[in-house]
Design a protein around this motif. Sequence first.
Motif, PDB file in Angstrom:
ATOM      1  N   ILE A 251       1.306 -29.131  58.975  1.00  0.00           N
ATOM      2  CA  ILE A 251       1.999 -28.565  60.128  1.00  0.00           C
ATOM      3  C   ILE A 251       3.377 -29.177  60.360  1.00  0.00           C
ATOM      4  O   ILE A 251       4.298 -28.511  60.804  1.00  0.00           O
ATOM      5  CB  ILE A 251       1.127 -28.698  61.403  1.00  0.00           C
ATOM      6  CG1 ILE A 251       1.754 -27.923  62.572  1.00  0.00           C
ATOM      7  CG2 ILE A 251       0.870 -30.154  61.758  1.00  0.00           C
ATOM      8  CD1 ILE A 251       0.862 -27.826  63.785  1.00  0.00           C
ATOM      9  N   HIS A 252       3.566 -30.455  60.007  1.00  0.00           N
ATOM     10  CA  HIS A 252       4.832 -31.136  60.271  1.00  0.00           C
ATOM     11  C   HIS A 252       5.832 -31.015  59.124  1.00  0.00           C
ATOM     12  O   HIS A 252       7.007 -31.316  59.307  1.00  0.00           O
ATOM     13  CB  HIS A 252       4.594 -32.625  60.549  1.00  0.00           C
ATOM     14  CG  HIS A 252       3.657 -32.890  61.667  1.00  0.00           C
ATOM     15  ND1 HIS A 252       3.976 -32.659  62.986  1.00  0.00           N
ATOM     16  CD2 HIS A 252       2.383 -33.351  61.672  1.00  0.00           C
ATOM     17  CE1 HIS A 252       2.948 -32.973  63.761  1.00  0.00           C
ATOM     18  NE2 HIS A 252       1.969 -33.395  62.986  1.00  0.00           N
TER      19      HIS A 252
ATOM     20  N   HIS B 147      -5.953 -32.241  59.701  1.00  0.00           N
ATOM     21  CA  HIS B 147      -5.236 -31.469  58.690  1.00  0.00           C
ATOM     22  C   HIS B 147      -6.143 -30.980  57.561  1.00  0.00           C
ATOM     23  O   HIS B 147      -5.656 -30.320  56.641  1.00  0.00           O
ATOM     24  CB  HIS B 147      -4.111 -32.318  58.096  1.00  0.00           C
ATOM     25  CG  HIS B 147      -3.145 -32.848  59.112  1.00  0.00           C
ATOM     26  ND1 HIS B 147      -2.364 -32.025  59.890  1.00  0.00           N
ATOM     27  CD2 HIS B 147      -2.860 -34.118  59.500  1.00  0.00           C
ATOM     28  CE1 HIS B 147      -1.628 -32.768  60.705  1.00  0.00           C
ATOM     29  NE2 HIS B 147      -1.911 -34.036  60.482  1.00  0.00           N
TER      30      HIS B 147
ATOM     31  N   SER C 227       1.347 -24.026  69.369  1.00  0.00           N
ATOM     32  CA  SER C 227       1.215 -24.959  68.242  1.00  0.00           C
ATOM     33  C   SER C 227      -0.255 -25.186  67.901  1.00  0.00           C
ATOM     34  O   SER C 227      -0.613 -25.356  66.730  1.00  0.00           O
ATOM     35  CB  SER C 227       1.917 -26.288  68.547  1.00  0.00           C
ATOM     36  OG  SER C 227       1.178 -27.077  69.468  1.00  0.00           O
TER      37      SER C 227
ATOM     38  N   GLN D 222      -1.878 -24.308  64.301  1.00  0.00           N
ATOM     39  CA  GLN D 222      -2.619 -25.248  63.465  1.00  0.00           C
ATOM     40  C   GLN D 222      -3.977 -24.687  63.068  1.00  0.00           C
ATOM     41  O   GLN D 222      -4.423 -24.863  61.939  1.00  0.00           O
ATOM     42  CB  GLN D 222      -2.770 -26.602  64.163  1.00  0.00           C
ATOM     43  CG  GLN D 222      -3.295 -27.686  63.229  1.00  0.00           C
ATOM     44  CD  GLN D 222      -3.137 -29.080  63.778  1.00  0.00           C
ATOM     45  OE1 GLN D 222      -2.627 -29.274  64.874  1.00  0.00           O
ATOM     46  NE2 GLN D 222      -3.572 -30.062  63.019  1.00  0.00           N
TER      47      GLN D 222
ATOM     48  N   HIS E 124       7.103 -29.450  64.658  1.00  0.00           N
ATOM     49  CA  HIS E 124       6.363 -28.218  64.358  1.00  0.00           C
ATOM     50  C   HIS E 124       7.292 -27.011  64.237  1.00  0.00           C
ATOM     51  O   HIS E 124       6.867 -25.960  63.766  1.00  0.00           O
ATOM     52  CB  HIS E 124       5.376 -27.873  65.484  1.00  0.00           C
ATOM     53  CG  HIS E 124       4.408 -28.943  65.831  1.00  0.00           C
ATOM     54  ND1 HIS E 124       3.686 -28.905  67.023  1.00  0.00           N
ATOM     55  CD2 HIS E 124       4.007 -30.062  65.192  1.00  0.00           C
ATOM     56  CE1 HIS E 124       2.887 -29.959  67.087  1.00  0.00           C
ATOM     57  NE2 HIS E 124       3.076 -30.672  65.991  1.00  0.00           N
TER      58      HIS E 124
ATOM     59  N   SER F 219       8.085 -24.635  61.010  1.00  0.00           N
ATOM     60  CA  SER F 219       6.863 -23.995  60.512  1.00  0.00           C
ATOM     61  C   SER F 219       6.379 -22.925  61.476  1.00  0.00           C
ATOM     62  O   SER F 219       5.931 -21.845  61.056  1.00  0.00           O
ATOM     63  CB  SER F 219       5.762 -25.037  60.293  1.00  0.00           C
ATOM     64  OG  SER F 219       6.122 -25.972  59.302  1.00  0.00           O
ATOM     65  N   MET F 220       6.478 -23.207  62.774  1.00  0.00           N
ATOM     66  CA  MET F 220       6.015 -22.238  63.770  1.00  0.00           C
ATOM     67  C   MET F 220       6.908 -21.005  63.813  1.00  0.00           C
ATOM     68  O   MET F 220       6.427 -19.882  63.963  1.00  0.00           O
ATOM     69  CB  MET F 220       5.941 -22.897  65.144  1.00  0.00           C
ATOM     70  CG  MET F 220       4.780 -23.875  65.286  1.00  0.00           C
ATOM     71  SD  MET F 220       4.795 -24.749  66.872  1.00  0.00           S
ATOM     72  CE  MET F 220       4.605 -23.388  68.045  1.00  0.00           C
TER      73      MET F 220
END
Length: 270
Positions: free
Chosen positions: A6-7, A119, A166, A170, A226, A229-230
């Motif tokens: 996610i990061h 994760h 978020s 995830q 985030h 990716s978001m």
Amino acid sequence: METEYIHGYSTTEQKRLLGQSRILSEYIFRNIDLTNCQHLLEIGVGVGAQTILLLEKFPHLHITGVELSEVQLAQAKENLAMFPQFAKRYEIIQADAKKLDNLDTAGIDAVLFIWVLEHIPQPKEVLAEVRRVIPTNSLISITEVFNDSLFLYPPCPAVMNYWRNSIDFQYSIQGDPNVGARLGVLLSDTGYRDIEVTPCIIHLDKRSPHQRLTFLQYWKDLMYSHLDSMIQAGYTTFSEWEKVAAEMDILMENPEAVFYYNPMQATAKI
């Protein structure tokens, strides 16, 4: 095969992880006691941020670390090389935590996970594999997220909306942003014993203004990590982020601000 993280793996993110470990250490390590352990297996060393802290806090400890990502592994080795005094007290290898057959487990008497299971799509597989290969009576210590526990005052609607998005994001990439609440079940279902689960409460208000400010800035940086990716996945926009950033800046200036979050920690015996 690596799952989506996610990061992300940017240089900025790798530096953020080092700073994060220092900011969170006083909360996380309140309840982690490795004084009676000699050889620790750290699952998911990332960039080595926790490894460095562990070597500092427990000078008797030898650490074997495993990490799946080649990018993170290379950075971990670079970061640890900056501490030559630790050179003989650790080794870090690339390995999938679901397949530890080639790991030398002789002498390992403790296993540590910090921000790892969130994760992993199938955390039970990792816990079962650790229990299979690590000697009986070894300690396992896990620290994990419980993202639904976040509370901010005064209310920050843009921040909370972004945070909920978020969480949904995830889940969409097969992570679990609330896995901390399930640690007891996961450990029980995979055969561990003497299981204890406790909240690691982070509650900051005007009684500790410096810590509150530091933590709010850290939280803003965490949420920003985030963002790309978001956006790519359609869970937010940059204009929404600008509202989040503005609310966080206002919150940091508010003497009445309250921050509350409780990750979860579990210990058990193999």
